[in-house]
Scaffold this motif. Structure first.
Motif, PDB file in Angstrom:
ATOM      1  N   UNK A 166       0.812  -1.044  -0.065  1.00  0.00           N
ATOM      2  CA  UNK A 166      -0.009   0.033   0.088  1.00  0.00           C
ATOM      3  C   UNK A 166       0.947   1.238  -0.033  1.00  0.00           C
ATOM      4  N   UNK A 167       0.711   1.913  -0.970  1.00  0.00           N
ATOM      5  CA  UNK A 167       1.688   3.340  -1.097  1.00  0.00           C
ATOM      6  C   UNK A 167       0.786   4.495  -0.801  1.00  0.00           C
ATOM      7  N   UNK A 168       1.130   5.025   0.399  1.00  0.00           N
ATOM      8  CA  UNK A 168       0.331   6.145   1.018  1.00  0.00           C
ATOM      9  C   UNK A 168       1.046   7.299   0.577  1.00  0.00           C
ATOM     10  N   UNK A 169       0.300   8.209   0.053  1.00  0.00           N
ATOM     11  CA  UNK A 169       0.941   9.558  -0.295  1.00  0.00           C
ATOM     12  C   UNK A 169       0.905  10.610   0.939  1.00  0.00           C
ATOM     13  N   UNK A 170       2.088  11.033   1.677  1.00  0.00           N
ATOM     14  CA  UNK A 170       1.946  11.694   3.025  1.00  0.00           C
ATOM     15  C   UNK A 170       2.496  13.077   2.767  1.00  0.00           C
ATOM     16  N   UNK A 171       3.031  13.510   2.005  1.00  0.00           N
ATOM     17  CA  UNK A 171       3.608  14.795   1.836  1.00  0.00           C
ATOM     18  C   UNK A 171       4.140  15.187   0.041  1.00  0.00           C
ATOM     19  N   UNK A 172       3.663  16.025  -0.370  1.00  0.00           N
ATOM     20  CA  UNK A 172       3.898  16.453  -1.989  1.00  0.00           C
ATOM     21  C   UNK A 172       3.290  15.663  -2.611  1.00  0.00           C
ATOM     22  N   UNK A 173       3.292  15.651  -3.904  1.00  0.00           N
ATOM     23  CA  UNK A 173       2.708  14.851  -4.955  1.00  0.00           C
ATOM     24  C   UNK A 173       3.728  13.883  -5.529  1.00  0.00           C
ATOM     25  N   UNK A 174       3.112  12.730  -5.839  1.00  0.00           N
ATOM     26  CA  UNK A 174       3.863  11.758  -6.744  1.00  0.00           C
ATOM     27  C   UNK A 174       3.111  11.204  -7.917  1.00  0.00           C
ATOM     28  N   UNK A 210      -3.735  10.371  -0.320  1.00  0.00           N
ATOM     29  CA  UNK A 210      -4.293   9.379  -1.512  1.00  0.00           C
ATOM     30  C   UNK A 210      -3.422   8.082  -1.262  1.00  0.00           C
ATOM     31  N   UNK A 211      -3.929   6.983  -1.546  1.00  0.00           N
ATOM     32  CA  UNK A 211      -3.409   5.690  -1.397  1.00  0.00           C
ATOM     33  C   UNK A 211      -3.312   4.844  -2.780  1.00  0.00           C
ATOM     34  N   UNK A 212      -2.499   4.089  -2.986  1.00  0.00           N
ATOM     35  CA  UNK A 212      -2.401   3.150  -4.206  1.00  0.00           C
ATOM     36  C   UNK A 212      -2.068   1.739  -3.706  1.00  0.00           C
ATOM     37  N   UNK A 213      -3.028   0.666  -3.860  1.00  0.00           N
ATOM     38  CA  UNK A 213      -2.524  -0.574  -3.716  1.00  0.00           C
ATOM     39  C   UNK A 213      -2.039  -1.338  -4.924  1.00  0.00           C
ATOM     40  N   UNK A 214      -1.179  -2.111  -4.661  1.00  0.00           N
ATOM     41  CA  UNK A 214      -0.583  -2.851  -5.984  1.00  0.00           C
ATOM     42  C   UNK A 214      -0.228  -4.405  -5.561  1.00  0.00           C
ATOM     43  N   UNK A 215      -0.807  -5.175  -6.113  1.00  0.00           N
ATOM     44  CA  UNK A 215      -0.492  -6.775  -5.740  1.00  0.00           C
ATOM     45  C   UNK A 215       1.027  -6.886  -6.187  1.00  0.00           C
ATOM     46  N   UNK A 216       1.487  -8.156  -6.179  1.00  0.00           N
ATOM     47  CA  UNK A 216       2.808  -8.301  -6.734  1.00  0.00           C
ATOM     48  C   UNK A 216       2.932  -8.368  -8.117  1.00  0.00           C
ATOM     49  N   UNK A 217       3.984  -8.227  -8.658  1.00  0.00           N
ATOM     50  CA  UNK A 217       4.207  -8.208 -10.196  1.00  0.00           C
ATOM     51  C   UNK A 217       3.642  -7.416 -11.219  1.00  0.00           C
ATOM     52  N   UNK A 224       8.606  11.777  -7.777  1.00  0.00           N
ATOM     53  CA  UNK A 224       8.235  12.864  -7.122  1.00  0.00           C
ATOM     54  C   UNK A 224       8.022  14.111  -7.870  1.00  0.00           C
ATOM     55  N   UNK A 225       7.037  14.640  -7.512  1.00  0.00           N
ATOM     56  CA  UNK A 225       6.587  15.854  -8.262  1.00  0.00           C
ATOM     57  C   UNK A 225       7.007  17.197  -7.597  1.00  0.00           C
ATOM     58  N   UNK A 226       7.058  17.118  -6.275  1.00  0.00           N
ATOM     59  CA  UNK A 226       7.482  18.011  -5.397  1.00  0.00           C
ATOM     60  C   UNK A 226       8.473  17.693  -4.263  1.00  0.00           C
ATOM     61  N   UNK A 227       9.330  18.936  -4.066  1.00  0.00           N
ATOM     62  CA  UNK A 227      10.511  18.688  -3.010  1.00  0.00           C
ATOM     63  C   UNK A 227       9.957  18.230  -1.602  1.00  0.00           C
ATOM     64  N   UNK A 228      10.682  17.183  -1.175  1.00  0.00           N
ATOM     65  CA  UNK A 228      10.156  16.817   0.192  1.00  0.00           C
ATOM     66  C   UNK A 228       9.089  15.805  -0.036  1.00  0.00           C
ATOM     67  N   UNK A 229       8.806  15.277  -1.227  1.00  0.00           N
ATOM     68  CA  UNK A 229       7.699  14.260  -1.321  1.00  0.00           C
ATOM     69  C   UNK A 229       7.962  13.186  -0.338  1.00  0.00           C
ATOM     70  N   UNK A 230       6.874  12.721   0.372  1.00  0.00           N
ATOM     71  CA  UNK A 230       6.874  11.424   1.160  1.00  0.00           C
ATOM     72  C   UNK A 230       5.968  10.420   0.682  1.00  0.00           C
ATOM     73  N   UNK A 231       6.393   9.204   0.312  1.00  0.00           N
ATOM     74  CA  UNK A 231       5.565   7.976   0.129  1.00  0.00           C
ATOM     75  C   UNK A 231       5.762   7.179   1.254  1.00  0.00           C
TER      76      UNK A 231
END
Ligand code: SIN
Ligand code: CO
Length: 412
Positions: A166-174, A210-217, A224-231
């Motif tokens: 699960x990729x959770x965007x926590x700061x800036x945009x990606x 926002x969050x993106x879930x990815x299964x394997x493979x 990163x689109x913004x400085x300090x982007x945190x995922x």
């Protein structure tokens, strides 16, 4: 740098009890965990806008919510040798492993770099809290929470993982581009695992919350689109059958130590004179076959204790330190009446029927009934408040686990 965060009294978050698994959750875009597991888990990607609604609510109120961990704190943690960290730069691609001095990490406004920090649940209560939201997925599958912080253009390149994430965007945009392509061949010229050919099928820009879930493979590339982007990535593990069986067999072999009858020596009073002395004796084969049948080595029940113990082995980087001034057994028992005892964030606990395994050991072995119950409660709810006194606590595995720093007291 020593482990500043771990040496501080740590207050792990409350793990939610009785999660409403059939109710819609904002975290999954208003579908229930039941439905998420049925339709998406280990099957197909899911993008959830506003998975953490607090971010968009703050925006509506004209304020900005940012990651609870600052860039500065992350840079400091990258200097900690007890934490697994990597620095990846693109243009050209390079990969370095930590620990890193501050000046080895590019400045936040520089471009094309990303810093990855593993096992962050041990370093920040919010990271541990986020892991606890996913406790409807078996604990045995959970790996850790990784945080990436990046400059504009930073990323790890197009790749695919063999794990659910699960990729959770926590700061800036990606920007995330994903593909279900079959060609997963890697570029052999690069120092990190980057796909030779990547052809994106879907493309999104994730905002904080926002969050993106990815299964394997599923091939993916996050830039990163913004400085300090945190995922923040909540990662899961699924060991291979080879790994599980090898680890199970190895532990099963060790457990034969506990069967004194096996010390008995092979005896062959029936052995006849042989024309083929070079062959392994039939008599030995026959007797071994009987022993193996007696041990029921082909039955799953024989393997599960070893496999459960293996799955609770802490991560290599896990670091436990017992209390500086440990309580005596009676002080410990008294404190249990008023303070919750909880697992250290890097402690792994699993149950196999009534037995509890913690950090590679069967902690219910040889324990009194109340101590065994206390362990089961810790495994299920991640905390223990013991109002009634526990008999024989001084010799218990519970007190030992406290002395080893596997279990810690929550502050009042
Ligand atoms: C990242 O956070 O930049 C990488 C996470 C991933 O692709 O698995
Ligand atoms: Co990935």
């Amino acid at each position: 740098m020593t482990s500043f965060y771990l040496s501080k009294p740590y207050q792990p978050p409350e793990a939610p009890r009785n999660l409403p698994l059939d109710q819609p959750w904002a975290l999954f875009g208003n579908i229930s965990p039941d439905l998420f597991m049925k339709k998406y888990w280990h099957k197909k990607p899911l993008l959830i806008r506003g998975a953490i609604p607090a971010f968009s609510l703050a925006k509506k109120n004209a304020s900005e919510l940012s990651s609870p961990i600052s860039a500065q704190e992350l840079f400091e943690l990258a200097g900690d040798e007890l934490l697994e960290s990597r620095l990846i730069q693109s243009k050209p691609w390079s990969l370095k492993s930590g620990p890193f001095k501050r000046k080895a990490i590019p400045k936040i406004d520089q471009t094309d770099w990303t810093l990855l920090l593993q096992g962050m649940e041990a370093h920040h209560p919010t990271a541990a809290a986020i892991l606890s939201w996913f406790r409807f997925i078996p604990d045995a599958r959970l790996d850790d929470l990784m945080i990436s912080i990046a400059g504009v253009g930073g990323g790890v390149g197009p790749h695919c993982d063999s794990y659910d994430v699960f990729l959770i965007q926590m700061s800036g945009r990606r920007q995330w581009r994903i593909s279900s392509q079959h060609d997963l061949s890697l570029n052999p010229a690069l120092p990190l695992k980057i796909l030779q050919n990547f052809s994106a099928e879907q493309d999104w820009v994730l905002e904080p919350g926002d969050m993106l879930y990815l299964p394997p493979h599923i091939a993916h590339d996050g830039i990163a689109l913004d400085a300090g982007c945190q995922t923040w990535s909540v990662g899961f593990r699924s060991p291979s059958f080879k790994e599980l069986l090898q680890e199970g067999l190895w532990r099963l072999a060790e457990s034969l130590e506990d069967i004194p009858e096996l010390e008995e020596k092979f005896a062959d009073p029936q052995q006849k004179a042989s024309q083929t002395p070079e062959n392994l004796p039939e008599e030995l084969i026959k007797q071994l076959e009987n022993k193996l049948a007696g041990l029921k080595l082909d039955q799953i029940g024989q393997f599960l204790p070893g496999i459960t113990a293996y799955l609770t082995e802490p991560k290599q980087q896990a670091y436990f330190r017992g209390p500086e001034t440990p309580l005596s057994p009676s002080q410990f028992a008294k404190k249990l009446g008023s303070h919750a005892l909880t697992p250290h964030p890097q402690t792994r606990i699993l149950c196999l029927k009534n037995e509890v395994y913690c950090n590679g050991e069967k902690v219910t072995k040889g324990q009194t009934k109340p101590i065994q119950e206390a362990w089961r409660s810790i495994a299920a709810t991640k905390k223990l408040i013991q109002r009634k006194s526990l008999h024989g606590i001084a010799d218990s595995s519970l007190y030992d686990a406290y002395l080893s720093g596997w279990l810690i007291f929550q502050s009042a």
